[in-house]
Scaffold this motif. Structure first.
Motif, short mmCIF file in Angstrom:
data_model
loop_
_atom_site.label_atom_id
_atom_site.label_comp_id
_atom_site.label_asym_id
_atom_site.label_seq_id
_atom_site.Cartn_x
_atom_site.Cartn_y
_atom_site.Cartn_z
N LEU A 94 0.80 -1.20 -0.01
CA LEU A 94 0.01 -0.02 -0.09
C LEU A 94 0.76 1.43 0.12
O LEU A 94 0.42 2.31 -0.53
CB LEU A 94 -1.03 0.07 1.14
N GLU A 95 1.98 1.06 0.71
CA GLU A 95 2.80 2.29 0.70
C GLU A 95 3.39 2.55 -0.81
O GLU A 95 3.48 3.85 -1.20
CB GLU A 95 4.11 2.00 1.81
N ALA A 96 3.67 1.48 -1.46
CA ALA A 96 4.23 1.82 -2.96
C ALA A 96 3.22 2.26 -3.64
O ALA A 96 3.30 3.08 -4.80
CB ALA A 96 4.51 0.27 -3.49
N THR A 97 1.74 1.81 -3.41
CA THR A 97 0.69 2.35 -4.37
C THR A 97 0.57 3.83 -3.99
O THR A 97 0.36 4.55 -4.76
CB THR A 97 -0.53 1.55 -3.94
N ARG A 98 0.57 4.15 -2.58
CA ARG A 98 0.50 5.43 -2.47
C ARG A 98 1.42 6.49 -2.95
O ARG A 98 1.22 7.62 -3.38
CB ARG A 98 0.53 5.84 -0.73
N ARG A 99 2.42 6.02 -3.25
CA ARG A 99 3.79 6.89 -3.80
C ARG A 99 3.53 6.89 -5.32
O ARG A 99 4.38 7.61 -6.06
CB ARG A 99 4.99 6.22 -3.50
N SER A 100 2.70 6.18 -6.19
CA SER A 100 2.34 6.31 -7.61
C SER A 100 2.17 7.76 -7.86
O SER A 100 1.61 8.55 -6.95
CB SER A 100 1.26 5.48 -7.96
N PRO A 101 2.86 8.12 -9.30
CA PRO A 101 2.61 9.35 -9.79
C PRO A 101 1.27 9.55 -10.20
O PRO A 101 0.37 8.60 -10.37
CB PRO A 101 3.41 9.37 -10.71
N SER A 102 0.65 10.73 -10.18
CA SER A 102 -0.69 10.97 -10.83
C SER A 102 -0.52 12.58 -11.54
O SER A 102 0.05 13.24 -11.22
CB SER A 102 -1.63 10.83 -9.78
N SER A 103 -1.63 12.50 -12.21
CA SER A 103 -1.83 13.69 -12.91
C SER A 103 -2.06 15.06 -11.99
O SER A 103 -2.81 15.20 -11.14
CB SER A 103 -2.90 14.01 -13.67
N SER A 104 -0.94 15.93 -12.02
CA SER A 104 -0.88 17.00 -11.31
C SER A 104 -0.82 16.73 -9.82
O SER A 104 -1.13 17.71 -8.96
CB SER A 104 -1.91 18.24 -11.66
N ASN A 105 -0.33 15.45 -9.46
CA ASN A 105 -0.24 14.82 -8.08
C ASN A 105 -1.51 14.78 -7.36
O ASN A 105 -1.69 15.22 -6.16
CB ASN A 105 0.93 15.59 -7.32
N ARG A 106 -2.70 14.69 -8.43
CA ARG A 106 -4.24 14.89 -7.61
C ARG A 106 -4.40 13.86 -6.69
O ARG A 106 -5.40 13.98 -6.07
CB ARG A 106 -5.04 15.44 -8.62
N GLN A 107 -3.74 12.56 -7.17
CA GLN A 107 -4.03 11.37 -6.27
C GLN A 107 -5.79 11.22 -6.19
O GLN A 107 -6.15 10.88 -4.96
CB GLN A 107 -3.55 11.66 -4.95
N ARG A 108 -6.39 10.95 -7.48
CA ARG A 108 -7.62 10.96 -7.30
C ARG A 108 -7.96 9.57 -6.85
O ARG A 108 -8.38 8.60 -8.02
CB ARG A 108 -8.19 11.18 -8.73
N TRP A 109 -7.63 9.05 -5.92
CA TRP A 109 -7.98 7.46 -5.62
C TRP A 109 -7.94 7.10 -4.21
O TRP A 109 -7.47 7.99 -3.37
CB TRP A 109 -6.84 6.59 -6.36
N ASP A 110 -8.76 6.26 -3.88
CA ASP A 110 -8.74 5.55 -2.54
C ASP A 110 -8.61 4.10 -2.44
O ASP A 110 -8.87 3.64 -3.64
CB ASP A 110 -10.02 6.12 -1.67
N PHE A 111 -7.78 3.60 -1.55
CA PHE A 111 -7.58 2.18 -1.60
C PHE A 111 -8.32 1.41 -0.47
O PHE A 111 -7.94 1.89 0.83
CB PHE A 111 -6.04 1.72 -1.69
N VAL A 112 -9.38 0.60 -0.73
CA VAL A 112 -9.76 -0.15 0.44
C VAL A 112 -9.25 -1.57 0.35
O VAL A 112 -9.35 -2.27 -0.75
CB VAL A 112 -11.41 -0.33 0.23
N ILE A 113 -8.44 -1.89 1.51
CA ILE A 113 -7.95 -3.25 1.70
C ILE A 113 -8.85 -4.17 2.35
O ILE A 113 -9.33 -3.86 3.43
CB ILE A 113 -6.38 -3.12 2.24
N CYS A 114 -9.05 -5.41 1.79
CA CYS A 114 -10.14 -6.25 2.43
C CYS A 114 -9.21 -7.77 2.35
O CYS A 114 -8.65 -8.24 1.65
CB CYS A 114 -11.16 -6.68 1.40
N THR A 115 -9.62 -8.27 3.88
CA THR A 115 -8.86 -9.60 4.20
C THR A 115 -10.00 -10.49 4.63
O THR A 115 -9.35 -11.53 4.85
CB THR A 115 -7.73 -9.40 5.21
N ASP A 116 -10.85 -9.77 4.99
CA ASP A 116 -11.84 -10.82 5.81
C ASP A 116 -12.45 -11.67 4.57
O ASP A 116 -12.93 -11.42 3.57
CB ASP A 116 -13.04 -9.92 6.18
N ARG A 117 -12.67 -13.08 5.07
CA ARG A 117 -12.90 -14.18 3.88
C ARG A 117 -14.54 -13.92 3.31
O ARG A 117 -14.55 -13.80 2.21
CB ARG A 117 -12.85 -15.51 4.40
#
Lengths: 171, 171
Positions: free
Chosen positions: A30-53
């Motif tokens: 997730l840290e690698a994901t967060r560091r990704s580049p994006s247009s004008s660094n707008r980071q128009r994303w959220d990441f929902v991490i699911c581990t519950d079966r």
């Protein structure tokens, strides 16, 4: 792992061993994901991490091709704003592609396989994940240790040859 | 370089040292790019690699924000089919995002910086690169050794905090 090894070892993995992914490894992905580049660094994303079966099994029903999510060790849902116009929607998808590759390579570095799924039933995805009305779930990236064999560099990837896909100076 | 180091060291670089990139290193970056995943493995992309100074200077005029291309050691032009519908165009952009991240991480692994540019003047790009009418040039990725300082892991990236961008189980 060396980067060059991880790049050649990454492959789509859709059957997973039962082994869970350590919390610190998920956080590193997730840290690698967060560091990704994006247009004008707008980071128009959220990441929902699911581990519950049970939640993963529910998530696997949002698209006919998402069955592999059910048995994944974890799945990252990529959520983004509904774009008002085509240009925005295309730009968001480009940025999500960059984030996706960060996930997949950071996972491969840890010996963890990954496989995409699209999302066709947005209302179902919204009920499962709880994201707001002004967002959509663009992609699911399922993660898990491969059930078949470990990730090792692929000598002959199933891709167009370099001399076909690459043009030198001119098309 | 270790993958985890390269992921943290990658940053947008727009001023480049005069040092050229070795042919084998460019080929390694292109090999990484070619291996990127794409929707149904369709590989709807071609990569035009430019290293000629006069051509790079011409290319730098296809968008007001592409000035850094002129002094790059090499630039990879991402060319893709004109999509017939919005869904195709969005899918192509997602795949191009994955290819872009492969370029940037494979470059970072070699100590090579990278910086995006969009393309607004398609007819000019077509004249410079010679791609067919049914394609467009989606992006330019400029490459070069950083003029300012080598790539080293960034401790505090200019990004939303992990606890803001990541949701655990539910939004």
């Amino acid at each position: 792992m060396e980067m060059w090894e991880a790049i050649r070892a990454r492959r789509n993995v859709r059957t997973y061993a039962e082994r869970p992914i350590a919390h610190k490894d998920l956080n590193r992905i997730l840290e690698a994901t967060r560091r990704s580049p994006s247009s004008s660094n707008r980071q128009r994303w959220d990441f929902v991490i699911c581990t519950d079966r049970a939640q993963l099994e529910d998530l696997s029903t949002v698209w006919r091709g998402a069955g592999h999510v059910a048995a994944s060790a974890a799945t990252i849902a990529l959520v983004a704003p509904n774009g008002d116009d085509a240009r925005t929607r295309e730009s968001v998808q480009y940025d999500l592609g960059q984030a996706t590759m960060s996930i997949m390579l950071a996972a491969a570095d840890l010996g963890i396989g990954s496989g995409h799924a699209a999302v066709s039933d947005q209302e179902l995805a919204r009920r499962i994940l709880g994201f707001p009305e002004d967002r959509f779930c663009a992609w699911l990236i399922a993660l898990g240790y491969p059930a078949d064999r470990p990730l090792t560099p692929i000598e002959r990837p199933n891709r167009r040859p370099l001399e076909d896909v690459v043009h030198r100076g001119q098309w």
